[in-house]
Design an enzyme around this catalytic site. Sequence first.
Site, PDB file in Angstrom:
ATOM      1  N   SER A   9      57.310  37.558  18.836  1.00 48.63           N
ATOM      2  CA  SER A   9      57.480  36.107  18.825  1.00 48.63           C
ATOM      3  C   SER A   9      58.716  35.729  18.026  1.00 48.63           C
ATOM      4  O   SER A   9      59.177  36.476  17.172  1.00 48.63           O
ATOM      5  CB  SER A   9      56.244  35.434  18.205  1.00 48.63           C
ATOM      6  OG  SER A   9      56.472  34.050  17.991  1.00 48.63           O
ATOM      7  N   HIS A  10      59.233  34.541  18.298  1.00 47.16           N
ATOM      8  CA  HIS A  10      60.341  34.022  17.510  1.00 47.16           C
ATOM      9  C   HIS A  10      59.887  33.600  16.115  1.00 47.16           C
ATOM     10  O   HIS A  10      60.725  33.375  15.241  1.00 47.16           O
ATOM     11  CB  HIS A  10      60.979  32.838  18.236  1.00 47.16           C
ATOM     12  CG  HIS A  10      61.868  33.232  19.372  1.00 47.16           C
ATOM     13  ND1 HIS A  10      61.390  33.837  20.516  1.00 47.16           N
ATOM     14  CD2 HIS A  10      63.215  33.142  19.531  1.00 47.16           C
ATOM     15  CE1 HIS A  10      62.399  34.072  21.335  1.00 47.16           C
ATOM     16  NE2 HIS A  10      63.515  33.661  20.766  1.00 47.16           N
ATOM     17  N   SER A  11      58.601  33.486  15.932  1.00 49.63           N
ATOM     18  CA  SER A  11      58.055  33.070  14.641  1.00 49.63           C
ATOM     19  C   SER A  11      57.194  34.180  14.053  1.00 49.63           C
ATOM     20  O   SER A  11      56.251  34.645  14.698  1.00 49.63           O
ATOM     21  CB  SER A  11      57.201  31.805  14.812  1.00 49.63           C
ATOM     22  OG  SER A  11      56.404  31.561  13.676  1.00 49.63           O
ATOM     23  N   SER A  70      64.259  35.323  25.213  1.00 44.74           N
ATOM     24  CA  SER A  70      65.038  36.276  24.429  1.00 44.74           C
ATOM     25  C   SER A  70      64.138  37.328  23.795  1.00 44.74           C
ATOM     26  O   SER A  70      64.567  38.462  23.553  1.00 44.74           O
ATOM     27  CB  SER A  70      65.855  35.561  23.357  1.00 44.74           C
ATOM     28  OG  SER A  70      65.033  34.802  22.500  1.00 44.74           O
TER      29      SER A  70
END
Length: 229
Positions: A9-11, A70
Amino acid sequence: MRVGLVVVSHSAKLAEGIAEVAGQMAPDVTVVPAGGSPDGGIGTDYDAVSNAVERANTGSGAVVLYDLGSAQMTAEMVVEALDDPGAAVVVDAPLVEGTVAAAVAAQGGADRAGVAQAASEAAGAGEAAPASAAAPAAEAEAVGTEFTLENEAGLHARPAALLVRAIAGVDADVRIRFGAGEADGHSVLAIMSLGARKGDRVSVEATGPQAQEAITRVEALVQRRFDED
């Protein structure tokens, strides 16, 4: 050894939270979060994902899930760079639902292909179907049971996962019915979507070569109050 999972995840907090939920439903499955950029911000980190895949693969391979485009690209680059690219697979699936479904499948002993399939099918498993008005003639040999939920959590989250794990590997089609809804007994998400709570009356019907075994396992789980005591 069970198939491991990687949550990209981006987080970092999101990845850790999803891994925590999946771990509660599948305690014997290695679920490794890989979230955030190298500086701790929002983004993805190739090295973190690579390390996560290595940790998740304890011998039976790994399934990698992601949140945004991404993250998918990073995950695919990592898998392509493995000495054995076939040891891991990146799955296009809803991140939360897919991770939960994959974790439960892995807990039940599914191989990498089976775990990946469970994740990818999660997109269509989140809603219970209307219960059939009448059973087809081919289901005349069905066996079933009814029970009142006495555990505090009803058929939510962990209890739903326990039910799916209880009948994993049993050669039977199992249907869970509550109110106007019907769920596949092998889908934790569909069972949760029934919304059955403590005090609700639920019925279970099974068909197939091991239908009675499936019902016996469900009844044993109910008698144990879904291990909440």
